[in-house]
Design a protein around this motif. Structure first.
Motif, PDB file in Angstrom:
ATOM      1  N   SER A 153       0.738  -1.260   0.074  1.00  0.00           N
ATOM      2  CA  SER A 153       0.149   0.014   0.077  1.00  0.00           C
ATOM      3  C   SER A 153       0.966   1.278   0.160  1.00  0.00           C
ATOM      4  O   SER A 153       1.912   1.188   0.532  1.00  0.00           O
ATOM      5  CB  SER A 153      -1.043  -0.044   1.121  1.00  0.00           C
ATOM      6  OG  SER A 153      -1.740  -1.130   1.514  1.00  0.00           O
ATOM      7  N   TYR A 154       0.289   2.535  -0.483  1.00  0.00           N
ATOM      8  CA  TYR A 154       0.804   3.671  -0.574  1.00  0.00           C
ATOM      9  C   TYR A 154       2.226   3.571  -1.181  1.00  0.00           C
ATOM     10  O   TYR A 154       3.250   4.340  -0.909  1.00  0.00           O
ATOM     11  CB  TYR A 154       1.013   4.221   0.822  1.00  0.00           C
ATOM     12  CG  TYR A 154      -0.132   4.323   1.541  1.00  0.00           C
ATOM     13  CD1 TYR A 154      -1.315   5.210   1.479  1.00  0.00           C
ATOM     14  CD2 TYR A 154      -0.370   3.362   2.504  1.00  0.00           C
ATOM     15  CE1 TYR A 154      -2.470   5.198   2.013  1.00  0.00           C
ATOM     16  CE2 TYR A 154      -1.503   3.588   3.573  1.00  0.00           C
ATOM     17  CZ  TYR A 154      -2.546   4.388   2.987  1.00  0.00           C
ATOM     18  OH  TYR A 154      -3.784   4.506   3.851  1.00  0.00           O
ATOM     19  N   GLY A 155       2.205   2.926  -2.576  1.00  0.00           N
ATOM     20  CA  GLY A 155       3.395   2.995  -3.308  1.00  0.00           C
ATOM     21  C   GLY A 155       4.661   2.226  -2.704  1.00  0.00           C
ATOM     22  O   GLY A 155       5.783   2.344  -3.180  1.00  0.00           O
ATOM     23  N   LEU A 156       4.545   1.203  -1.687  1.00  0.00           N
ATOM     24  CA  LEU A 156       5.803   0.512  -1.243  1.00  0.00           C
ATOM     25  C   LEU A 156       6.362  -0.336  -2.247  1.00  0.00           C
ATOM     26  O   LEU A 156       5.605  -1.231  -2.611  1.00  0.00           O
ATOM     27  CB  LEU A 156       5.414  -0.244   0.025  1.00  0.00           C
ATOM     28  CG  LEU A 156       6.321  -1.373   0.591  1.00  0.00           C
ATOM     29  CD1 LEU A 156       7.600  -0.359   1.107  1.00  0.00           C
ATOM     30  CD2 LEU A 156       6.001  -2.018   1.665  1.00  0.00           C
ATOM     31  N   PHE A 157       7.519  -0.145  -2.382  1.00  0.00           N
ATOM     32  CA  PHE A 157       8.179  -0.978  -3.437  1.00  0.00           C
ATOM     33  C   PHE A 157       9.582  -1.410  -2.972  1.00  0.00           C
ATOM     34  O   PHE A 157      10.389  -0.723  -2.537  1.00  0.00           O
ATOM     35  CB  PHE A 157       8.382  -0.747  -4.887  1.00  0.00           C
ATOM     36  CG  PHE A 157       8.962  -1.560  -5.761  1.00  0.00           C
ATOM     37  CD1 PHE A 157       8.124  -2.678  -6.380  1.00  0.00           C
ATOM     38  CD2 PHE A 157      10.204  -1.412  -6.200  1.00  0.00           C
ATOM     39  CE1 PHE A 157       8.805  -3.448  -7.154  1.00  0.00           C
ATOM     40  CE2 PHE A 157      10.787  -2.168  -7.049  1.00  0.00           C
ATOM     41  CZ  PHE A 157       9.958  -3.367  -7.642  1.00  0.00           C
ATOM     42  N   ARG A 158       9.806  -2.637  -2.810  1.00  0.00           N
ATOM     43  CA  ARG A 158      11.211  -3.087  -2.347  1.00  0.00           C
ATOM     44  C   ARG A 158      11.998  -4.133  -3.067  1.00  0.00           C
ATOM     45  O   ARG A 158      11.098  -5.238  -3.492  1.00  0.00           O
ATOM     46  CB  ARG A 158      10.957  -3.651  -0.568  1.00  0.00           C
ATOM     47  CG  ARG A 158      12.204  -4.209  -0.270  1.00  0.00           C
ATOM     48  CD  ARG A 158      13.383  -3.119   0.137  1.00  0.00           C
ATOM     49  NE  ARG A 158      14.734  -3.868   0.546  1.00  0.00           N
ATOM     50  CZ  ARG A 158      15.511  -3.399   1.529  1.00  0.00           C
ATOM     51  NH1 ARG A 158      15.012  -2.164   2.252  1.00  0.00           N
ATOM     52  NH2 ARG A 158      16.408  -3.880   1.984  1.00  0.00           N
ATOM     53  N   THR A 159      12.999  -4.228  -3.335  1.00  0.00           N
ATOM     54  CA  THR A 159      13.976  -5.279  -3.958  1.00  0.00           C
ATOM     55  C   THR A 159      15.201  -5.438  -3.059  1.00  0.00           C
ATOM     56  O   THR A 159      15.874  -4.366  -2.709  1.00  0.00           O
ATOM     57  CB  THR A 159      14.175  -4.913  -5.312  1.00  0.00           C
ATOM     58  OG1 THR A 159      15.182  -3.744  -5.369  1.00  0.00           O
ATOM     59  CG2 THR A 159      12.998  -4.795  -6.314  1.00  0.00           C
ATOM     60  N   ASN A 160      15.697  -6.766  -3.062  1.00  0.00           N
ATOM     61  CA  ASN A 160      16.945  -7.154  -2.458  1.00  0.00           C
ATOM     62  C   ASN A 160      17.463  -8.032  -3.254  1.00  0.00           C
ATOM     63  O   ASN A 160      16.840  -9.042  -3.674  1.00  0.00           O
ATOM     64  CB  ASN A 160      16.598  -7.678  -0.980  1.00  0.00           C
ATOM     65  CG  ASN A 160      16.803  -6.883   0.108  1.00  0.00           C
ATOM     66  OD1 ASN A 160      17.379  -5.747  -0.162  1.00  0.00           O
ATOM     67  ND2 ASN A 160      16.531  -7.531   1.419  1.00  0.00           N
ATOM     68  N   THR A 161      18.930  -7.798  -3.419  1.00  0.00           N
ATOM     69  CA  THR A 161      19.432  -8.771  -4.301  1.00  0.00           C
ATOM     70  C   THR A 161      20.747  -9.256  -3.391  1.00  0.00           C
ATOM     71  O   THR A 161      21.506  -8.621  -2.968  1.00  0.00           O
ATOM     72  CB  THR A 161      20.311  -8.237  -5.543  1.00  0.00           C
ATOM     73  OG1 THR A 161      18.980  -7.780  -6.282  1.00  0.00           O
ATOM     74  CG2 THR A 161      20.932  -9.490  -6.291  1.00  0.00           C
ATOM     75  N   SER A 162      20.802 -10.673  -2.874  1.00  0.00           N
ATOM     76  CA  SER A 162      21.794 -11.109  -2.295  1.00  0.00           C
ATOM     77  C   SER A 162      22.838 -12.602  -2.811  1.00  0.00           C
ATOM     78  O   SER A 162      22.045 -13.348  -3.356  1.00  0.00           O
ATOM     79  CB  SER A 162      21.334 -11.606  -0.699  1.00  0.00           C
ATOM     80  OG  SER A 162      20.474 -10.877  -0.301  1.00  0.00           O
TER      81      SER A 162
END
Length: 732
Positions: free
Chosen positions: A182-191
């Motif tokens: 919600s509210y434009g949350l966007f997350r990326t993780n590269t490990s």
């Protein structure tokens, strides 16, 4: 104090009787033993202090992006944030320094009163301040919270929080995580992880954006982390940690509680913050190297050297600050272990050193002047300071394991603090430069002892009692009065904590529990007073924190071959009876132009602390990979002001996460979705505390010269928020 002694005596007598009456179950299976050892590690049954460890599963009960989702389930611990994803601080057992460089006595901006580490490297700088905006919580493997003073962690009154990055397993793997909400949350993780048994490497890059649920409330973060463990021999391991972060957090500003409870989305914006495009921008780095060497089976050493720095640009409703901070230090500890059949001695002796240098500039403008701020726009309170803080301590702790599973733990630390300050301007006009010399304040060394006694029954149950002393020196800014002069008379705040407790695993390890009862007496509290219209801090306060903390966990099902392989219920409860014993503030009355008006908060409840907090959770895991986590929280009404004339309402929160996680050959897949605040409750993410509600809300307090309050509540979204994600891991 007498009540604590009686309780301690009762628990000791009761548990001693259990030793003779409880039947011992010696026919444990190998699987039961493995589970038991895991529970002992998490509960810290053999630790004579209240210590809580959150595992990776605990940290991921919700989205895993906010540490407060997990930390606020720990009894006696509260984590707040000034913005949805930044400016966090942690309060342990109701302790926060009563001075915060501002016009109120509350900890409104940073983390104070506790020590924070990541992989053994201090995040807390030498001034005692903890900035957490550059910590990537989504990558943590575990978190350990020590409540109350410990000589192993500089004897901070609140205690310590240890963050640990994940430990790589044998092999090589690549992992990609994507989260949206919600509210434009966007997350990326590269490990990327690699371990060959000799060298462990972990590299991670994370990027996160958020638009916000109100005006000027967005966020953008970039994290890069690197760790390596190099086992040079059977006796030696060298570990490194490096991190870089850039965090930009918009500040929507504080509001009045009336606007919060109106639930009108147009009323939750602070126009002064919006007009100034208020934000906190932090760019930071942190590096550290740790060497662990085992001389022989009895002696070992661990030494860490580290350095970090950050630039902080903060624009708020009435001005801006620009900070540049560099910090470096080291820690070394020698351990000795001698284990016998009936008597064992285990000890640690070490020392730490840390130094911070800071340059700070800014303008504080009353009344509000629109962005951009310039020296010509009429700043009322300019600042231009150069300062440093240095501390070092020598610490030791020894555990004497006696017959009948008794153990005596004694220790202490000698703590030394020094500040250097040069303030180049006096408040009142930007054109007045005061030729002040570099003022150095050296606090007298403070010795903080501790002693504990613990009794363990069959490695399953323990009871303990402990006495520990803690302290917190004044911050650099607390020694500078409103006229720009330095006050050299301040003393550190000090505390004595008395604690009794019991921990254990019962019913064949199905039931785990942890109970702690404590009395923390805090003296030399820094309070604000005015003399001839000049504001300054002085040691004039005292506070007493009486509390109880309880954790219960019950494994209803635990069979990896069953359709429902795991079903666990857990609950935590915190009771806080915290009062001001001697807490007075002197004010300047603008109407009478008098310095004689006194606020007396004696016997009032401590602001920002809920008397009762309750958490209830259920964790379900199926054999084929489906899982469910659900958490309910109740937070009691909370006093906002020292005069206890204004309270925030109690609230209930309900959230959950459902997903599917399974390994298919080389591929591990985790697909999930979740919701926070499913009940659409009205609540907040942080409280600004102060003397009275007029000062906080309208800035019309006649006893505070200048006034200028903006509000005191950081609102949370009114309605349920949703998130979903997928984690894809390939192991070579």
């Amino acid at each position: 104090m007498k009540n604590i002694k009686h309780i301690f005596t009762f628990i000791i007598i009761f548990t001693l009787s259990l030793e003779f009456t409880q039947a011992q179950d010696t026919a444990k299976t190998a699987n039961d033993t493995a589970v038991h050892l895991k529970q002992v590690q998490i509960l810290g049954v053999k630790k004579a202090q209240s210590v809580t460890t959150l595992t990776e599963d605990d940290l991921n009960r919700a989205s895993g992006l906010n540490l407060q989702d997990a930390l606020n389930t720990v009894p006696g611990v509260t984590m707040e944030s000034r913005s949805p994803w930044g400016s966090q601080h942690i309060i342990i057992r109701g302790y926060y320094p009563s001075a915060d460089n501002g016009r109120t006595n509350g900890v409104n901006f940073g983390g104070l009163g506790y020590q924070l580490y990541i992989d053994g490297i201090p995040v807390t700088d030498a001034t005692g301040s903890t900035v957490m905006d550059d910590i990537d919580y989504s990558t943590l493997g575990s978190v350990e919270i020590t409540k109350g003073p410990s000589p192993l962690y500089n004897s901070f009154i609140g205690g310590a929080v240890n963050l640990f990055t994940p430990a790589p397993t044998l092999g090589t793997s690549i992992q990609e995580q994507v989260v949206g909400g919600s509210y434009g949350l966007f997350r990326t993780n590269t490990s990327i992880m690699n371990s060959d048994g000799k060298t462990d490497i972990w590299v991670n890059y994370g990027h996160q954006t958020y638009q916000g649920f109100r005006e000027n409330d967005g966020s953008q973060k970039d994290f890069a982390n690197f760790t390596m463990n190099f086992h040079t021999s059977d006796k030696n391991t060298i570990s490194t940690y490096a991190g870089y972060a850039h965090s930009l957090e918009d500040l929507g500003g504080e509001i009045d509680s009336a606007y919060l409870y109106s639930r009108n989305k147009d009323s939750i914006n602070n126009a002064a913050y919006d007009q100034n495009f208020s934000h906190v921008s932090i760019e930071s780095f942190r590096v550290g190297v740790t060497d662990k060497y085992m001389f022989n089976s009895h002696f070992s050493n661990q030494t860490t050297l580290y350095g970090d720095g950050h630039t902080l640009d903060q624009y708020f409703a009435h001005g801006f600050t620009l900070d540049n901070n560099q910090n470096f230090g080291g820690r070394t500890a020698f351990t000795y272990n001698c284990n016998g059949e009936k008597l064992s001695v285990n000890g640690i002796l070490g020392a730490t050193f840390e130094k911070s240098e800071q340059n700070s500039q800014g303008n504080f403008i009353l009344p509000f002047v629109s962005y951009p701020f310039t020296p010509q726009s009429g700043p009322d309170f300019p600042s231009d300071q150069q300062s440093y803080a240095m501390n070092y301590n020598v610490f030791t702790q020894w555990t004497f394991k006696l017959p009948s599973q008794l153990a005596l733990i004694v220790g202490g630390s000698m703590n030394y603090n020094e500040f250097g300050i040069q303030t180049l301007t006096s408040s009142g006009a930007a054109s007045i430069y005061v030729a002040n010399p570099y003022f150095i304040k050296s606090f007298s060394p403070v010795f903080t002892p501790n002693a504990s006694l613990i009794k363990v029954f069959n490695n399953n149950v323990s009871v303990y009692g402990s006495v520990s002393m803690g302290y917190a020196p004044a911050l650099v800014g607390d020694m500078i009065n409103s006229a720009g002069r330095v006050d050299s008379t301040l003393k550190p705040e000090q505390a004595m904590q008395y604690e009794v407790g019991t921990k254990g695993n019962l019913l064949k390890n199905k039931l785990s529990y942890q109970l702690a009862i404590f009395d923390m007496d805090i003296t030399n509290r820094l309070v604000q007073e005015y003399s001839n219209g000049i504001g300054q801090y002085t040691n004039a306060g005292e506070q007493r924190n009486l509390g109880a903390e309880l954790y219960l966990g019950y494994n209803i099902l635990d069979d990896k071959n069953a359709a429902i392989s795991s079903l666990k219920l857990w609950a935590t409860y915190t009771y806080s009876d915290f009062t001001y014993v001697d807490f007075k503030t002197y004010g300047y009355n603008k109407t009478s132009k008098s310095d004689t008006v006194t606020y007396n908060y004696d016997n009032n409840k401590v602001a920002e602390v809920a008397p009762n907090v309750f958490n209830l959770g259920v964790d379900v895991q199926s054999k084929i990979g489906f899982y469910l986590h659900a958490t309910f929280q109740y937070v009691d009404k909370v006093p906002v002001t020292f005069d206890n004339a204004h309270y925030m309402n109690s609230y209930n929160l309900l959230g959950g996460r459902i997903g599917f996680k399974r390994t298919f050959g080389h591929v591990t897949l985790d697909v999930y979705g979740g919701v926070d605040n499913l009940l659409n409750s009205t609540y907040y993410t942080a409280i600004f505390v102060g003397q009275n509600i007029q000062e906080l809300a309208q800035g019309s307090d006649p006893y505070v010269k200048g006034g200028g309050g903006d509000g005191y509540i950081l609102p949370a979204p009114f309605n349920a928020t949703f998130y979903g994600g997928i984690t894809f891991k390939y192991t070579f």
